[in-house]
Structures are given as structure tokens and as C-alpha cells.
Design a protein around this motif. Structure first.
Motif, PDB file in Angstrom:
ATOM      1  N   ARG A  70      -6.526   7.517   1.494  1.00  0.00           N
ATOM      2  CA  ARG A  70      -5.593   8.400   0.797  1.00  0.00           C
ATOM      3  C   ARG A  70      -4.554   7.499   0.142  1.00  0.00           C
ATOM      4  NH1 ARG A  70      -3.653  13.330   3.949  1.00  0.00           N
ATOM      5  NH2 ARG A  70      -2.836  11.733   5.351  1.00  0.00           N
ATOM      6  N   LEU A  71      -4.549   7.495  -1.190  1.00  0.00           N
ATOM      7  CA  LEU A  71      -3.686   6.593  -1.954  1.00  0.00           C
ATOM      8  C   LEU A  71      -2.206   6.977  -1.866  1.00  0.00           C
ATOM      9  CD1 LEU A  71      -5.933   6.191  -5.143  1.00  0.00           C
ATOM     10  CD2 LEU A  71      -5.813   4.707  -3.118  1.00  0.00           C
ATOM     11  N   THR A  72      -1.886   8.270  -1.817  1.00  0.00           N
ATOM     12  CA  THR A  72      -0.477   8.690  -1.824  1.00  0.00           C
ATOM     13  C   THR A  72       0.267   8.282  -0.561  1.00  0.00           C
ATOM     14  OG1 THR A  72      -1.120  10.872  -1.004  1.00  0.00           O
ATOM     15  CG2 THR A  72      -0.790  10.639  -3.389  1.00  0.00           C
ATOM     16  N   THR A  73      -0.448   8.162   0.548  1.00  0.00           N
ATOM     17  CA  THR A  73       0.211   7.785   1.807  1.00  0.00           C
ATOM     18  C   THR A  73      -0.167   6.385   2.274  1.00  0.00           C
ATOM     19  OG1 THR A  73      -1.553   8.825   3.101  1.00  0.00           O
ATOM     20  CG2 THR A  73       0.399  10.173   2.591  1.00  0.00           C
ATOM     21  N   ASN A  74      -1.031   5.692   1.502  1.00  0.00           N
ATOM     22  CA  ASN A  74      -1.480   4.340   1.867  1.00  0.00           C
ATOM     23  C   ASN A  74      -2.053   4.292   3.277  1.00  0.00           C
ATOM     24  OD1 ASN A  74      -1.012   2.858  -0.526  1.00  0.00           O
ATOM     25  ND2 ASN A  74       1.181   2.922  -0.103  1.00  0.00           N
ATOM     26  N   HIS A  93      -2.857  -0.462  -2.441  1.00  0.00           N
ATOM     27  CA  HIS A  93      -3.889  -0.332  -3.475  1.00  0.00           C
ATOM     28  C   HIS A  93      -3.345  -0.832  -4.803  1.00  0.00           C
ATOM     29  CE1 HIS A  93      -1.829   3.300  -4.919  1.00  0.00           C
ATOM     30  NE2 HIS A  93      -1.651   3.575  -3.641  1.00  0.00           N
ATOM     31  N   GLY A  94      -4.067  -0.545  -5.886  1.00  0.00           N
ATOM     32  CA  GLY A  94      -3.767  -1.110  -7.194  1.00  0.00           C
ATOM     33  C   GLY A  94      -2.423  -0.726  -7.789  1.00  0.00           C
ATOM     34  N   MET A  95      -1.794  -1.708  -8.404  1.00  0.00           N
ATOM     35  CA  MET A  95      -0.505  -1.509  -9.086  1.00  0.00           C
ATOM     36  C   MET A  95      -0.733  -0.871 -10.460  1.00  0.00           C
ATOM     37  SD  MET A  95       0.359  -5.403 -10.295  1.00  0.00           S
ATOM     38  CE  MET A  95      -0.555  -6.406  -9.140  1.00  0.00           C
ATOM     39  N   PRO A  96       0.337  -0.406 -11.114  1.00  0.00           N
ATOM     40  CA  PRO A  96       0.176   0.168 -12.454  1.00  0.00           C
ATOM     41  C   PRO A  96      -0.552  -0.806 -13.389  1.00  0.00           C
ATOM     42  CG  PRO A  96       2.369   0.619 -11.620  1.00  0.00           C
ATOM     43  CD  PRO A  96       1.717  -0.326 -10.634  1.00  0.00           C
ATOM     44  N   VAL A 140      -0.053  -5.491   3.030  1.00  0.00           N
ATOM     45  CA  VAL A 140      -0.046  -4.054   2.761  1.00  0.00           C
ATOM     46  C   VAL A 140       1.277  -3.580   2.175  1.00  0.00           C
ATOM     47  CG1 VAL A 140      -1.839  -3.530   4.451  1.00  0.00           C
ATOM     48  CG2 VAL A 140       0.560  -3.465   5.143  1.00  0.00           C
ATOM     49  N   ASP A 141       2.246  -4.475   2.080  1.00  0.00           N
ATOM     50  CA  ASP A 141       3.536  -4.106   1.483  1.00  0.00           C
ATOM     51  C   ASP A 141       3.606  -4.451  -0.003  1.00  0.00           C
ATOM     52  OD1 ASP A 141       3.508  -6.837   2.044  1.00  0.00           O
ATOM     53  OD2 ASP A 141       5.655  -6.930   2.413  1.00  0.00           O
ATOM     54  N   LYS A 142       2.507  -4.983  -0.570  1.00  0.00           N
ATOM     55  CA  LYS A 142       2.450  -5.315  -1.997  1.00  0.00           C
ATOM     56  C   LYS A 142       1.213  -4.692  -2.606  1.00  0.00           C
ATOM     57  CE  LYS A 142       4.760  -9.732  -1.450  1.00  0.00           C
ATOM     58  NZ  LYS A 142       4.658 -11.172  -1.579  1.00  0.00           N
ATOM     59  N   GLN A 143       1.337  -4.205  -3.836  1.00  0.00           N
ATOM     60  CA  GLN A 143       0.195  -3.626  -4.517  1.00  0.00           C
ATOM     61  C   GLN A 143      -0.733  -4.724  -5.039  1.00  0.00           C
ATOM     62  OE1 GLN A 143       2.443  -1.017  -7.202  1.00  0.00           O
ATOM     63  NE2 GLN A 143       1.434   0.702  -6.179  1.00  0.00           N
ATOM     64  N   SER A 144      -1.992  -4.341  -5.261  1.00  0.00           N
ATOM     65  CA  SER A 144      -3.024  -5.299  -5.639  1.00  0.00           C
ATOM     66  C   SER A 144      -3.440  -5.113  -7.099  1.00  0.00           C
ATOM     67  CB  SER A 144      -4.239  -5.092  -4.729  1.00  0.00           C
ATOM     68  OG  SER A 144      -4.872  -3.868  -5.050  1.00  0.00           O
ATOM     69  N   GLY A 146      -6.181  -3.678  -7.770  1.00  0.00           N
ATOM     70  CA  GLY A 146      -7.188  -2.630  -7.630  1.00  0.00           C
ATOM     71  C   GLY A 146      -7.843  -2.586  -6.266  1.00  0.00           C
ATOM     72  N   CYS A 147      -7.866  -3.718  -5.573  1.00  0.00           N
ATOM     73  CA  CYS A 147      -8.482  -3.758  -4.251  1.00  0.00           C
ATOM     74  C   CYS A 147      -7.644  -3.006  -3.223  1.00  0.00           C
ATOM     75  CB  CYS A 147      -8.669  -5.201  -3.782  1.00  0.00           C
ATOM     76  SG  CYS A 147     -10.074  -6.024  -4.570  1.00  0.00           S
ATOM     77  N   ILE A 148      -8.266  -2.741  -2.085  1.00  0.00           N
ATOM     78  CA  ILE A 148      -7.588  -2.117  -0.956  1.00  0.00           C
ATOM     79  C   ILE A 148      -7.213  -3.224   0.017  1.00  0.00           C
ATOM     80  CG2 ILE A 148      -7.792  -0.466   0.941  1.00  0.00           C
ATOM     81  CD1 ILE A 148      -7.883   0.785  -1.904  1.00  0.00           C
ATOM     82  N   ARG A 149      -5.928  -3.515   0.085  1.00  0.00           N
ATOM     83  CA  ARG A 149      -5.435  -4.525   1.025  1.00  0.00           C
ATOM     84  C   ARG A 149      -5.237  -3.876   2.382  1.00  0.00           C
ATOM     85  NH1 ARG A 149      -0.952  -7.605  -2.691  1.00  0.00           N
ATOM     86  NH2 ARG A 149      -2.443  -8.826  -3.913  1.00  0.00           N
ATOM     87  N   MET A 150      -5.601  -4.614   3.435  1.00  0.00           N
ATOM     88  CA  MET A 150      -5.532  -4.082   4.791  1.00  0.00           C
ATOM     89  C   MET A 150      -4.950  -5.120   5.743  1.00  0.00           C
ATOM     90  SD  MET A 150      -9.273  -2.258   5.056  1.00  0.00           S
ATOM     91  CE  MET A 150      -8.714  -0.889   6.071  1.00  0.00           C
TER      92      MET A 150
END
Length: 172
Positions: A70-74, A93-96, A140-144, A146-150
Motif C-alpha cells: 500500500r503506497l499511501t501508508t508505505n 517507493h518511487g519519488m515524483p 525506508v525514510d527516503k524515496q527511490s 521506483g523500487c520498493i525499499r525495505m
């Protein structure tokens, strides 16, 4: 009087033996590391003194999903027949300009260590599911891009659980 006295001593002995058995069991369970709490749900936090919740929090994906994001709640979950088996675990997840698209995908392949030539960066426990988009260890505190950081724990759990062909659902 003697039967009352015998009854009294028998109940005291039973209480002492019960306490000793409970203490021995707690010591055996604790081992050298101390008592560990049971997680609230699979992959959830361990809170000493708080009993486990039988039903994990519901994930927002279908019963066909093996991985749910779920992207809205990471947050991300591992699923089996609509039941949560791990999670929620934090993600980013991915940044703008590099958004992670919602949709239904399949795990293409996975590698314990992948080197991104596109971003000149390591991708540990990489699981590719949408072209060049993958789950992998990362902040997980920085956007990527496009990948899903975990977290390391989340990435290891996903890597060990998912196989090529497994369904990945990404929701907003």
C-alpha cells in the motif's frame, strides 16, 4: 484435627510444586537471553506483557496476492490465501517523476545480491516484479527511483517467501 492439618499441608505442597514447575518452565523458555515476548502478529512488534493478537491487521489486497503493498501508508505484507503471514512492514517507493505504479504484477526473478547499473547501487535481496522495479534493502525514510525499499528484516522475509510467478499487488 489431623485430617485438617494434612489437608492444609497437602495444599501448601501443591502450591509450592506448582510454582516451582512454572518457574522451571519460564527458565527453560527464557534460556540465557531472557524472556521474549510473542509478536503481536506475524512480523509484528514484540511487546513484553502484551498477548499476541490472533488475527493480524487486514491487508488491502485480494486473496490471490502473495505480496501486497500500500503506497499511501508505505506498508507491505506477505499473504497466503488472503491471510497475512508477515507484516505490515515499512517500505518506501518511487519519488515524483519515478513513481511506483499501482497494479497487479508477477515476480519475474530474484537475486540475493544485484548491482544496479542504472543507479550504480547495490540491491540486496532483490525481487524483480515490474520490469526494472524490485523489492530490496534500502532506507525506508527516503524515496527511490521506483523500487520498493525495505528494512533488512522485511527484505529477507520477502526474499525467502516469494518465488517467480507469485502475484504482487500494489495499491494506492
Amino acid at each position: 484435627m489431623s485430617s485438617v492439618r494434612s489437608s492444609h499441608w497437602a495444599s501448601r505442597l501443591a502450591a509450592v510444586l506448582g510454582f516451582a514447575a512454572t518457574a522451571a518452565m519460564a527458565t527453560e523458555i527464557a534460556g540465557a537471553g531472557g524472556v521474549r515476548a510473542e509478536p503481536l502478529w506475524p512480523g509484528g512488534p514484540d511487546i513484553p506483557g502484551v498477548p499476541a493478537i490472533v488475527a493480524p491487521p487486514p491487508a488491502p489486497c485480494s486473496e490471490l496476492a502473495r505480496a501486497c503493498l500500500r503506497l499511501t501508508t508505505n506498508e507491505a505484507w506477505l499473504m497466503d490465501g488472503g491471510r497475512t503471514v508477515y507484516g505490515p512492514t515499512p517500505i518506501s517507493h518511487g519519488m515524483p517523476g519515478y513513481e511506483t505504479p499501482p497494479g497487479v504484477f508477477s515476480v519475474a526473478f530474484k537475486k540475493p545480491f544485484h548491482w544496479s547499473t542504472m543507479h550504480n547501487a547495490p540491491m540486496e535481496y532483490a525481487i524483480f516484479f515490474n520490469g526494472d522495479i524490485a523489492f530490496h534493502i534500502g532506507p525506508v525514510d527516503k524515496q527511490s527511483h521506483g523500487c520498493i525499499r525495505m528494512t533488512p528484516e522485511g527484505a529477507r522475509a520477502f526474499f525467502g517467501y516469494l518465488s517467480p510467478g507469485d502475484r504482487v499487488e500494489v495499491v494506492v
